[in-house]
Design a protein around this motif. Structure first.
Motif, PDB file in Angstrom:
ATOM      1  N   GLN A 100       0.837  -1.203   0.000  1.00 36.11           N
ATOM      2  CA  GLN A 100       0.000   0.000   0.000  1.00 36.11           C
ATOM      3  C   GLN A 100       0.871   1.252   0.000  1.00 36.11           C
ATOM      4  OE1 GLN A 100      -0.608   2.404   2.685  1.00 36.11           O
ATOM      5  NE2 GLN A 100      -1.937   3.484   1.261  1.00 36.11           N
ATOM      6  N   GLN A 101       1.964   1.238   0.754  1.00 36.21           N
ATOM      7  CA  GLN A 101       2.886   2.375   0.746  1.00 36.21           C
ATOM      8  C   GLN A 101       3.483   2.580  -0.647  1.00 36.21           C
ATOM      9  OE1 GLN A 101       5.850   1.585   3.735  1.00 36.21           O
ATOM     10  NE2 GLN A 101       4.367   1.619   5.405  1.00 36.21           N
ATOM     11  N   ARG A 102       3.871   1.471  -1.278  1.00 32.00           N
ATOM     12  CA  ARG A 102       4.418   1.564  -2.648  1.00 32.00           C
ATOM     13  C   ARG A 102       3.365   2.087  -3.615  1.00 32.00           C
ATOM     14  NH1 ARG A 102       6.993  -2.462  -5.917  1.00 32.00           N
ATOM     15  NH2 ARG A 102       7.997  -0.672  -6.842  1.00 32.00           N
ATOM     16  N   ALA A 103       2.116   1.613  -3.484  1.00 32.39           N
ATOM     17  CA  ALA A 103       1.041   2.060  -4.379  1.00 32.39           C
ATOM     18  C   ALA A 103       0.832   3.567  -4.260  1.00 32.39           C
ATOM     19  CB  ALA A 103      -0.246   1.308  -4.078  1.00 32.39           C
ATOM     20  N   ALA A 104       0.891   4.087  -3.034  1.00 29.67           N
ATOM     21  CA  ALA A 104       0.726   5.532  -2.838  1.00 29.67           C
ATOM     22  C   ALA A 104       1.873   6.308  -3.485  1.00 29.67           C
ATOM     23  CB  ALA A 104       0.642   5.849  -1.350  1.00 29.67           C
ATOM     24  N   LEU A 105       3.107   5.810  -3.349  1.00 29.91           N
ATOM     25  CA  LEU A 105       4.244   6.486  -3.970  1.00 29.91           C
ATOM     26  C   LEU A 105       4.170   6.432  -5.493  1.00 29.91           C
ATOM     27  CD1 LEU A 105       7.163   5.343  -1.655  1.00 29.91           C
ATOM     28  CD2 LEU A 105       6.284   7.661  -1.918  1.00 29.91           C
ATOM     29  N   ILE A 106       3.789   5.284  -6.034  1.00 29.69           N
ATOM     30  CA  ILE A 106       3.681   5.143  -7.485  1.00 29.69           C
ATOM     31  C   ILE A 106       2.584   6.056  -8.030  1.00 29.69           C
ATOM     32  CG2 ILE A 106       3.074   3.538  -9.341  1.00 29.69           C
ATOM     33  CD1 ILE A 106       4.491   1.347  -7.615  1.00 29.69           C
ATOM     34  N   ALA A 107       1.462   6.114  -7.328  1.00 32.36           N
ATOM     35  CA  ALA A 107       0.375   7.005  -7.759  1.00 32.36           C
ATOM     36  C   ALA A 107       0.823   8.458  -7.724  1.00 32.36           C
ATOM     37  CB  ALA A 107      -0.846   6.806  -6.864  1.00 32.36           C
ATOM     38  N   ASN A 108       1.588   8.833  -6.706  1.00 35.57           N
ATOM     39  CA  ASN A 108       2.110  10.198  -6.621  1.00 35.57           C
ATOM     40  C   ASN A 108       3.085  10.473  -7.764  1.00 35.57           C
ATOM     41  OD1 ASN A 108       2.443  12.769  -5.299  1.00 35.57           O
ATOM     42  ND2 ASN A 108       4.445  12.037  -4.644  1.00 35.57           N
ATOM     43  N   ASN A 109       3.915   9.485  -8.110  1.00 32.22           N
ATOM     44  CA  ASN A 109       4.843   9.655  -9.227  1.00 32.22           C
ATOM     45  C   ASN A 109       4.084   9.886 -10.531  1.00 32.22           C
ATOM     46  OD1 ASN A 109       6.973   9.224  -7.473  1.00 32.22           O
ATOM     47  ND2 ASN A 109       7.281   7.108  -8.099  1.00 32.22           N
ATOM     48  N   ILE A 110       3.046   9.076 -10.767  1.00 30.77           N
ATOM     49  CA  ILE A 110       2.262   9.217 -11.997  1.00 30.77           C
ATOM     50  C   ILE A 110       1.548  10.563 -12.027  1.00 30.77           C
ATOM     51  CG2 ILE A 110       0.272   8.308 -13.268  1.00 30.77           C
ATOM     52  CD1 ILE A 110       1.197   5.498 -12.349  1.00 30.77           C
ATOM     53  N   ALA A 111       0.996  10.980 -10.889  1.00 27.90           N
ATOM     54  CA  ALA A 111       0.285  12.258 -10.829  1.00 27.90           C
ATOM     55  C   ALA A 111       1.206  13.434 -11.115  1.00 27.90           C
ATOM     56  CB  ALA A 111      -0.362  12.424  -9.460  1.00 27.90           C
ATOM     57  N   ASN A 112       2.477  13.292 -10.805  1.00 26.30           N
ATOM     58  CA  ASN A 112       3.435  14.382 -11.012  1.00 26.30           C
ATOM     59  C   ASN A 112       4.346  14.165 -12.207  1.00 26.30           C
ATOM     60  OD1 ASN A 112       3.104  16.325  -8.702  1.00 26.30           O
ATOM     61  ND2 ASN A 112       3.247  14.384  -7.595  1.00 26.30           N
ATOM     62  N   SER A 113       3.918  13.329 -13.138  1.00 31.68           N
ATOM     63  CA  SER A 113       4.776  13.023 -14.285  1.00 31.68           C
ATOM     64  C   SER A 113       5.014  14.229 -15.194  1.00 31.68           C
ATOM     65  CB  SER A 113       4.200  11.865 -15.092  1.00 31.68           C
ATOM     66  OG  SER A 113       2.945  12.216 -15.633  1.00 31.68           O
ATOM     67  N   ASP A 114       4.171  15.245 -15.103  1.00 32.69           N
ATOM     68  CA  ASP A 114       4.358  16.452 -15.915  1.00 32.69           C
ATOM     69  C   ASP A 114       4.865  17.639 -15.103  1.00 32.69           C
ATOM     70  OD1 ASP A 114       3.547  15.225 -18.271  1.00 32.69           O
ATOM     71  OD2 ASP A 114       1.433  15.676 -17.911  1.00 32.69           O
ATOM     72  N   THR A 115       5.187  17.430 -13.848  1.00 38.58           N
ATOM     73  CA  THR A 115       5.655  18.509 -12.986  1.00 38.58           C
ATOM     74  C   THR A 115       7.158  18.718 -13.195  1.00 38.58           C
ATOM     75  OG1 THR A 115       3.999  17.905 -11.334  1.00 38.58           O
ATOM     76  CG2 THR A 115       5.818  19.297 -10.592  1.00 38.58           C
ATOM     77  N   PRO A 116       7.555  19.913 -13.613  1.00 36.43           N
ATOM     78  CA  PRO A 116       8.986  20.161 -13.822  1.00 36.43           C
ATOM     79  C   PRO A 116       9.774  19.973 -12.525  1.00 36.43           C
ATOM     80  CG  PRO A 116       7.678  21.897 -14.818  1.00 36.43           C
ATOM     81  CD  PRO A 116       6.740  21.060 -14.002  1.00 36.43           C
ATOM     82  N   GLY A 117      10.886  19.280 -12.628  1.00 30.63           N
ATOM     83  CA  GLY A 117      11.773  19.093 -11.493  1.00 30.63           C
ATOM     84  C   GLY A 117      11.359  17.993 -10.525  1.00 30.63           C
ATOM     85  N   PHE A 118      10.250  17.308 -10.779  1.00 32.83           N
ATOM     86  CA  PHE A 118       9.803  16.258  -9.864  1.00 32.83           C
ATOM     87  C   PHE A 118      10.693  15.033 -10.003  1.00 32.83           C
ATOM     88  CE2 PHE A 118       7.296  12.598  -8.585  1.00 32.83           C
ATOM     89  CZ  PHE A 118       6.849  13.009  -7.351  1.00 32.83           C
ATOM     90  N   LYS A 119      11.045  14.436  -8.876  1.00 34.11           N
ATOM     91  CA  LYS A 119      11.865  13.222  -8.853  1.00 34.11           C
ATOM     92  C   LYS A 119      11.023  12.062  -8.327  1.00 34.11           C
ATOM     93  CE  LYS A 119      15.534  15.566  -9.922  1.00 34.11           C
ATOM     94  NZ  LYS A 119      15.751  15.753 -11.305  1.00 34.11           N
ATOM     95  N   ALA A 120      11.024  10.952  -9.050  1.00 36.95           N
ATOM     96  CA  ALA A 120      10.252   9.771  -8.667  1.00 36.95           C
ATOM     97  C   ALA A 120      10.798   9.174  -7.379  1.00 36.95           C
ATOM     98  CB  ALA A 120      10.294   8.731  -9.776  1.00 36.95           C
ATOM     99  N   GLN A 121       9.883   8.708  -6.524  1.00 35.75           N
ATOM    100  CA  GLN A 121      10.257   8.061  -5.269  1.00 35.75           C
ATOM    101  C   GLN A 121       9.721   6.638  -5.247  1.00 35.75           C
ATOM    102  OE1 GLN A 121       8.644  10.600  -2.207  1.00 35.75           O
ATOM    103  NE2 GLN A 121      10.652  11.504  -1.868  1.00 35.75           N
TER     104      GLN A 121
END
Length: 120
Positions: free
Chosen positions: A17-38
């Motif tokens: 569940q923790q991984r799912a939340a991080l992956i969802a956050n990564n996908i949601a910010n895929s167009d955010t400049p400077g965002f780094k995947a966690q």
């Protein structure tokens, strides 16, 4: 300390569940400049989750961290949506496996605890 299957698979679901939340956050910010995947390393997070007295090193290893192996775009974003979807699918399969096992095991326990209807 002996870890029962309920504790183990409960921990699997917690970490997934923790991984799912991080992956969802990564996908949601895929167009955010400077965002780094966690992400969190599943095996280290499980070790920290199941440890009777986790040490500081285990807790630090299980904390979310930045991925170092992804290609960084010109805007500084390193999220690869296709890779994130693959990670989400893998994580989902892990969750489905754990819930299926828990469902069947608890159903078997309930059946075993019921009195014998035939009386023998």
């Amino acid at each position: 300390m002996q870890v029962g299957f309920l504790n183990f698979y409960g921990s699997v679901l917690d970490v997934a569940q923790q991984r799912a939340a991080l992956i969802a956050n990564n996908i949601a910010n895929s167009d955010t400049p400077g965002f780094k995947a966690q992400d969190i390393p599943f095996d280290m997070a499980m070790s920290a989750e199941l440890a009777s007295s986790p040490d500081a090193d285990a807790i630090a290893a299980a904390a979310p961290g930045y991925r170092a192996d992804d290609t960084v775009a010109l805007d500084g974003n390193d999220v690869a949506p296709d890779n994130e979807r693959l990670e989400a699918a893998e994580n989902g399969e892990r969750m489905i496996g754990a819930t299926t096992f828990l469902h069947q095991s608890t159903a078997d326990l309930v059946t075993a605890l019921r009195p014998n209807p035939s009386g023998s």
